[in-house]
Scaffold this motif. Structure first.
Motif, PDB file in Angstrom:
ATOM      1  N   GLY A 266       1.022  -1.424  -0.521  1.00 16.17           N
ATOM      2  CA  GLY A 266      -0.185   0.268   0.385  1.00 16.17           C
ATOM      3  C   GLY A 266       0.682   1.242  -0.055  1.00 16.17           C
ATOM      4  O   GLY A 266       2.497   1.538   0.410  1.00 16.17           O
ATOM      5  N   LEU A 267       0.370   2.643  -0.049  1.00 14.70           N
ATOM      6  CA  LEU A 267       1.169   3.510  -0.065  1.00 14.70           C
ATOM      7  C   LEU A 267       1.174   3.852   1.304  1.00 14.70           C
ATOM      8  O   LEU A 267       3.307   4.199   1.151  1.00 14.70           O
ATOM      9  N   LEU A 268       1.698   3.270   2.292  1.00 18.05           N
ATOM     10  CA  LEU A 268       2.493   3.361   3.668  1.00 18.05           C
ATOM     11  C   LEU A 268       2.656   1.833   3.864  1.00 18.05           C
ATOM     12  O   LEU A 268       1.996   1.011   4.452  1.00 18.05           O
ATOM     13  N   PRO A 269       3.842   1.388   3.484  1.00 18.52           N
ATOM     14  CA  PRO A 269       4.618   0.200   3.605  1.00 18.52           C
ATOM     15  C   PRO A 269       3.960  -0.327   5.264  1.00 18.52           C
ATOM     16  O   PRO A 269       3.972   0.090   6.455  1.00 18.52           O
ATOM     17  N   THR A 270       3.781  -1.883   5.202  1.00 18.14           N
ATOM     18  CA  THR A 270       3.155  -2.954   6.627  1.00 18.14           C
ATOM     19  C   THR A 270       4.550  -2.824   7.396  1.00 18.14           C
ATOM     20  O   THR A 270       3.830  -2.230   8.106  1.00 18.14           O
ATOM     21  N   THR A 271       5.384  -2.387   6.733  1.00 15.32           N
ATOM     22  CA  THR A 271       6.496  -2.604   8.049  1.00 15.32           C
ATOM     23  C   THR A 271       6.468  -1.300   8.668  1.00 15.32           C
ATOM     24  O   THR A 271       7.046  -1.454   9.901  1.00 15.32           O
ATOM     25  N   VAL A 272       6.262  -0.019   8.046  1.00 13.43           N
ATOM     26  CA  VAL A 272       6.064   0.889   8.963  1.00 13.43           C
ATOM     27  C   VAL A 272       4.592   1.015  10.094  1.00 13.43           C
ATOM     28  O   VAL A 272       4.514   1.263  11.614  1.00 13.43           O
ATOM     29  N   LYS A 273       3.555   0.061   8.811  1.00 13.82           N
ATOM     30  CA  LYS A 273       2.321  -0.185  10.253  1.00 13.82           C
ATOM     31  C   LYS A 273       3.282  -0.413  11.376  1.00 13.82           C
ATOM     32  O   LYS A 273       1.755  -0.513  12.780  1.00 13.82           O
ATOM     33  N   TYR A 274       3.642  -1.852  11.627  1.00 16.47           N
ATOM     34  CA  TYR A 274       4.054  -2.916  12.173  1.00 16.47           C
ATOM     35  C   TYR A 274       4.535  -2.202  13.115  1.00 16.47           C
ATOM     36  O   TYR A 274       4.537  -2.321  14.919  1.00 16.47           O
ATOM     37  N   THR A 275       6.167  -1.875  12.689  1.00 16.48           N
ATOM     38  CA  THR A 275       6.875  -0.601  13.533  1.00 16.48           C
ATOM     39  C   THR A 275       5.706   0.220  14.910  1.00 16.48           C
ATOM     40  O   THR A 275       6.384   0.204  15.783  1.00 16.48           O
ATOM     41  N   ALA A 276       4.973   0.899  14.051  1.00 19.45           N
ATOM     42  CA  ALA A 276       4.207   2.274  14.751  1.00 19.45           C
ATOM     43  C   ALA A 276       3.682   1.464  15.577  1.00 19.45           C
ATOM     44  O   ALA A 276       3.461   1.901  16.651  1.00 19.45           O
TER      45      ALA A 276
END
Length: 409
Positions: free
Chosen positions: A80-90
């Motif tokens: 997606g526009l926001l990588p899953t890695t970023v969402k998972y880290t947050a």
């Protein structure tokens, strides 16, 4: 004495995993976990399963585990526009999952673990230098637009790990040079292949299976099959794979593409543009047991990647007795022999087509025995057992220092 707890962190749903070698490695570390350890997984879920954010008892690969669904991800095969890695880290930053042992498979989520107490291991799955410097496929990893930012983040986080394990020897050298003060913690680890699932057939069974596959697909009995398995992602460059088949100009060769991802529509469009719809079949995601059946009867497994670590699918093909054609990236070229595959020095359709044609025309030179021999050192049981045993040694040292006796079977 209580069992030590291992917590594995990765942005996937273990019961409905997205496509990728990292997910397979993690499942092996659960399936073949030492009985002396309790295993937990902090992962993701879809909307229908594990919707509540709490530890839950579950079973995976015949092993009882605890599972924490950190966030909802419906389809991680497509970015997606926001990588899953970023969402998972947050999401991870809002919790404290410190435990006796912790396994991480991406560097970014370890921002959350900086102050967690416990024995931490980082697994590195790609040749980061090649990943950052490849001239094409810039969309493969967003960090390629900000390499200085990546290495600054890595330099901040990497000191927290007791072990840094990479499946790529060039990556090991790079990390030992960059972090000379941590060099004793940085080690090479073989990627594992499950020989109980991926194993060769006899030549007679192999030929019978090929003919049966051709019949099921409505193809000529003389059809030879090529196989690719993996994410349809810029790293794997499946468009180059399709163009390589076109360059061959051999109508009795059929390409099977097992996988899904963000390039699926682009791959379909390229197949249509080159008028290859009768020579390419998109299978979607294929379970390991079904993939093994394809590996056992195809004439060659083909990788056209821009960068790699050591792709499990190449090991799986070799374990099934199938020769590999690969671009010159990752660890695969180092384990291939003259009887188990070909390394293409150029990432062009013509070079890859030539290599495939060589295997098809000289198939007696590429033997089941040579392929199996190349994969033999990568058996899953020994590799996973060694990691757990090393963890136990560190656990035992800590327990003995505190006056607690231990035992390991």
């Amino acid at each position: 004495m209580r069992k030590p707890v291992l917590t594995i962190f990765y942005q996937f749903n273990p019961w409905f995993p997205s496509i990728g070698g990292i997910q397979t490695v993690i499942r092996y570390f659960i399936k073949y976990a030492a009985s002396e350890f309790n295993v937990r997984v902090v992962g993701t879920s879809d909307r229908a399963n594990f919707s509540s954010r709490k530890w839950q008892e579950a079973e995976l690969e015949g092993r009882a585990i605890q599972f924490f669904p950190l966030l909802t991800v419906e389809n991680d095969d497509v970015r997606g526009l926001l990588p899953t890695t970023v969402k998972y880290t947050a999401a991870l930053l809002q919790h404290d999952f410190a435990s006796d042992f912790m396994h991480f498979h991406r560097i970014e989520p370890t921002l959350a673990s900086l102050n967690w107490q416990g024995d931490k291991t980082l697994f590195i799955h790609n040749d980061i230098r090649q990943q950052m410097t490849a001239k094409d496929n810039k969309k493969a990893i967003l960090w390629r637009y900000f390499p200085a930012g990546y290495f600054a983040l890595e330099g901040l986080l990497i000191k927290q790990f007791a072990e840094i394990l990479s499946c790529n020897t060039e990556s090991v050298k790079l990390y030992q040079q960059r972090y000379a003060n941590l060099s004793e913690r940085i080690k090479y680890i073989k990627n594992p292949v499950d020989n109980g699932v991926f194993y060769p057939l006899s030549p007679e069974q192999r030929e019978e299976g090929r003919r049966a596959l051709a019949a099921r697909m409505g193809k000529s009995v003389e059809t030879r099959f090529l196989l690719f398995a993996g994410r349809l992602h810029p790293q794997k460059d499946p468009v180059l794979l399709v163009r390589s088949l076109f360059a061959m100009q051999q109508p009795n060769v059929h390409l099977l593409i097992a996988g899904a991802g963000e390039l699926a529509e682009i791959v379909k469009a390229e197949i249509a543009r080159l008028d290859l719809s009768q020579q390419v079949t998109l299978l979607g995601a294929v379970p390991p047991t079904e993939l093994a059946k394809l590996q056992q009867v195809c004439s060659a497994f083909v990788l056209t990647s821009a960068y790699e670590g050591l792709p499990l699918v190449a090991l799986e093909a070799l374990a099934c007795g199938t020769p590999v054609v690969t671009t010159d990236c990752g660890e695969t070229p180092k384990l291939l022999s003259s009887g188990s595959g070909i390394v293409c020095q150029e990432r062009t359709p013509e070079a890859i087509a030539s290599a495939i044609s060589q295997i098809l025309s000289r198939d007696k030179n590429y033997t089941i025995e040579a392929c199996v021999r190349a994969a033999a050192p990568y058996g899953v049981r020994q590799i996973v057992s060694d990691v757990y045993q090393n963890m136990w040694v560190r656990w035992e040292q800590r327990q003995l220092a505190s006056g607690v006796s231990t035992s390991y079977v």
